[in-house]
Design an enzyme around this catalytic site. Structure first.
Site: not given
Ligand code: OAD
Length: 428
Positions: A50, A53, A61-62, A132, A134, A152, A330
Site C-alpha cells: 500500500a 499508492s 493500512f497500518r 498486494q 487492489i 490480493h 520503505n
Molecule cells: P501496510 O499499511 O501494512 O504497510 C505499508 C508500509 O508502507 C508501512 O511500512 C509504511 O510505513 C510504508 N509506507 C507508507 N507510505 C509510504 C511511502 N510513501 N513510501 C514508503 N513507504 C511507505 O500495507 P501492506 O503491507 O500493503 O490485505 O498491507 C498488506 C495487506 O494488509 C493488504 O494487502 C491488506 C491488508 O490487510 C488484505 O486486505 C487481504
C-alpha cells in the site's frame, strides 16, 4: 504466523559467493544500479504494498493515525481487519460495501513508483510485479497484465460467496451506490434426498458383524487382549453403520415424498463481493504458481511500501535464491530476520539489515517515490521516468475506471445451476 520457507545461513555460504553478490562494493542503491547497468541484474522481481499508492492519496493500512485500520471507527467493527474477513462479511456485508465504494478504482493517478515499474518493463528488466494492492494503479501506469500478479485480488470481477456464481462487478458497484447490498440471483438445484444403502449392502455389513462376533469368541478363548480390543472397536463401528443405514432406510420414503411435493430449485440469495481476497480465502492460483517459479529466477528482489505483515505474500522474501540481492524501499525497516514479536516470525528468510553478516540486503529508508527517483538517478533513467509521468493522462472524470472489469452481460444472465448443498466459495 511462521514462515515455512528457509534459506541457508550466511555461514553456510562460502565467503567468495557472499562477496560476489555485491562484488566488494557497498551494499547500496548505487551498487545495485551499477549491476543493472552492466547487465549483471536482468530479472527484477517486485513485491509491492500500500505504501506505493500513498502519494496518490490512498491511505495504507497500518501507519498509525493515517492508515485505514486506524480510521474505521464509524464502521463499528470488532477488529479493523473484520472488514476484510469472510465470516464477518457473511453476517455483516454493509461495512465492506461502504468501504469498497470509497476505495473503488478510478480518480487516482499512478505515482512515480508505479511509473518506475512500467519503466522497468520498458527497459526489459522486469520479471514480475507482485502487488498486494487492489487500486489497479499498476495497470493504469501501463504495466502489462502478464507481468502483474494481483495477489490480493482486484475489482475486475465479482462472485457470490455462497455458490461462486459470477456477477458483473459494474452492476455490483451501481447497486452499492444506490444503497442496496447486491445478492446472488442464481438458481440452485435442490437434489432429491440421497438414497439409503440397498439391502445387499446392509446384508454384507451384518455378515461382517457376525464374523467379528465369532472372531471375538475365539480371542476370548485364548485371552488375546490386543485382538479383543481391535475387534471390539470394529464391532462398535459396524453396529453404528448398520444403525445409520436402518435409520436412513426408514426416513427415506418421507424425505422423498417431501422432495417430490416441494420446489426443485431455489434462489441462492448469497452476498456478492468483488474478487478481493479476504482473510479466510486463498490467494489466486496465479500467485501460488508464479511465486516459486519467478522467485527462483530473480536476480534482484525490490520490496516497495509494505509492512510485510501478511502471509503468504511476505514469504516472497524467502522465494529468491540465497545469493539474490534484496532491496527494501520503505519508510521503516520491516521483515527483519530476527523479528520475534507477533504478528510475523520471518525466521532466516527475513532481511538482515542490521546483521553484521548481511551480504545482500539494502534498505532505502525513505518514501518509495524518493527511493525510485534516487535509483533512476544512478541508472541515468530520470528523463525517461519524467517522460512517463508527463505522458500519463488521468481518465476523463465521470468515465469508467480503466481497471478492466469484466463485461457486463454474459455472466449477469447466466444462472448457475448447482447442488443445493453447495460449498462455500473460496478463491482458487
Ligand atoms: P501496510 O499499511 O501494512 O504497510 C505499508 C508500509 O508502507 C508501512 O511500512 C509504511 O510505513 C510504508 N509506507 C507508507 N507510505 C509510504 C511511502 N510513501 N513510501 C514508503 N513507504 C511507505 O500495507 P501492506 O503491507 O500493503 O490485505 O498491507 C498488506 C495487506 O494488509 C493488504 O494487502 C491488506 C491488508 O490487510 C488484505 O486486505 C487481504
Amino acid at each position: 504466523m511462521g514462515a515455512s520457507l528457509s534459506v541457508p545461513e550466511p555461514q553456510d555460504i562460502s565467503t567468495e559467493d557472499r562477496f560476489n553478490v555485491f562484488r566488494g562494493l557497498p551494499l547500496s542503491l548505487s551498487s545495485l544500479a551499477q549491476f543493472i547497468k552492466d547487465g549483471h541484474i536482468k530479472r527484477i522481481l517486485v513485491a509491492a504494498g500500500a505504501g506505493i499508492s500513498v502519494a496518490a492519496g490512498i491511505p495504507d493500512f497500518r501507519t498509525p493515525g493515517t492508515g485505514l485500520y486506524d480510521n474505521l471507527q464509524n464502521y463499528d467493527l470488532p477488529t479493523p481487519e473484520s472488514v476484510f474477513t469472510l465470516d464477518y462479511f457473511r453476517d455483516h456485508p454493509q461495512p465492506f460495501c461502504t468501504l469498497a465504494n470509497e476505495l473503488w478504482p478510478g480518480g487516482f493517478k499512478p505515482t512515480t513508483t508505479h511509473h518506475f515499474l512500467r519503466l522497468l518493463e520498458l527497459r526489459g528488466v522486469l520479471l514480475r510485479v507482485f502487488t498486494q494492492n487492489i487500486d489497479g494503479l499498476e495497470r493504469l501506469a501501463g504495466v502489462s497484465e502478464e507481468l502483474l500478479v494481483e495477489a490480493h485480488g482486484s475489482f475486475a470481477d465479482a462472485h457470490c460467496i455462497e455458490c461462486a456464481g459470477q456477477h458483473c462487478v459494474l452492476d455490483w458497484h451501481e447497486q452499492i451506490q444506490a444503497g442496496s447490498i447486491p445478492r446472488c440471483g442464481c438458481t440452485l438445484v435442490i437434489p432429491p434426498p440421497t438414497s439409503p444403502p440397498d439391502e445387499e449392502q446392509v446384508k454384507i455389513l451384518r455378515q461382517e458383524l457376525s464374523s467379528i462376533v465369532q472372531q471375538k469368541a475365539k480371542a476370548w478363548a485364548v485371552t488375546n487382549w490386543q485382538m479383543l480390543t481391535d475387534l471390539g472397536m470394529k464391532e462398535v463401528r459396524l453396529k453404528e453403520k448398520i444403525a445409520e443405514a436402518e435409520q436412513q432406510t426408514a426416513a427415506f420414503p418421507a424425505l422423498l415424498a417431501e422432495w417430490e411435493a416441494g420446489p426443485k430449485d431455489k434462489l441462492c440469495d448469497g452476498f456478492i463481493k468483488p474478487d478481493i481476497v479476504f482473510f479466510g480465502e486463498g490467494l489466486p492460483a496465479r500467485f501460488s504458481y508464479l511465486a516459486p517459479k519467478d522467485g527462483g529466477r530473480a536476480d534482484l528482489l525490490i520490496v516497495l511500501g509494505t509492512s510485510l505483515s501478511v502471509m503468504p505474500f511476505a514469504g516472497l522474501l524467502g522465494r529468491v535464491p540465497a545469493l539474490c540481492p534484496r532491496l527494501l524501499i520503505n519508510r521503516q525497516a520491516v521483515g527483519l530476520h530476527d523479528q520475534e514479536s507477533p504478528p510475523m516470525f520471518f525466521g532466516n528468510i527475513g532481511l538482515r539489515l542490521t546483521d553484521p553478516q548481511n551480504y545482500r540486503d539494502v534498505h532505502a529508508a525513505m518514501d518509495c517515490d524518493d527511493g525510485v527517483r534516487e535509483l533512476c538517478g544512478h541508472l541515468g533513467w530520470t528523463e525517461e521516468l519524467n517522460a512517463l509521468e508527463r505522458a500519463y493522462q488521468l481518465p476523463a472524470s465521470g468515465s469508467r475506471p480503466e481497471v478492466p472489469h469484466r463485461k457486463r452481460r454474459q455472466h449477469k444472465l447466466k444462472a448457475v445451476r448447482l447442488r443445493f448443498s453447495h460449498q462455500r466459495f473460496t478463491m482458487p
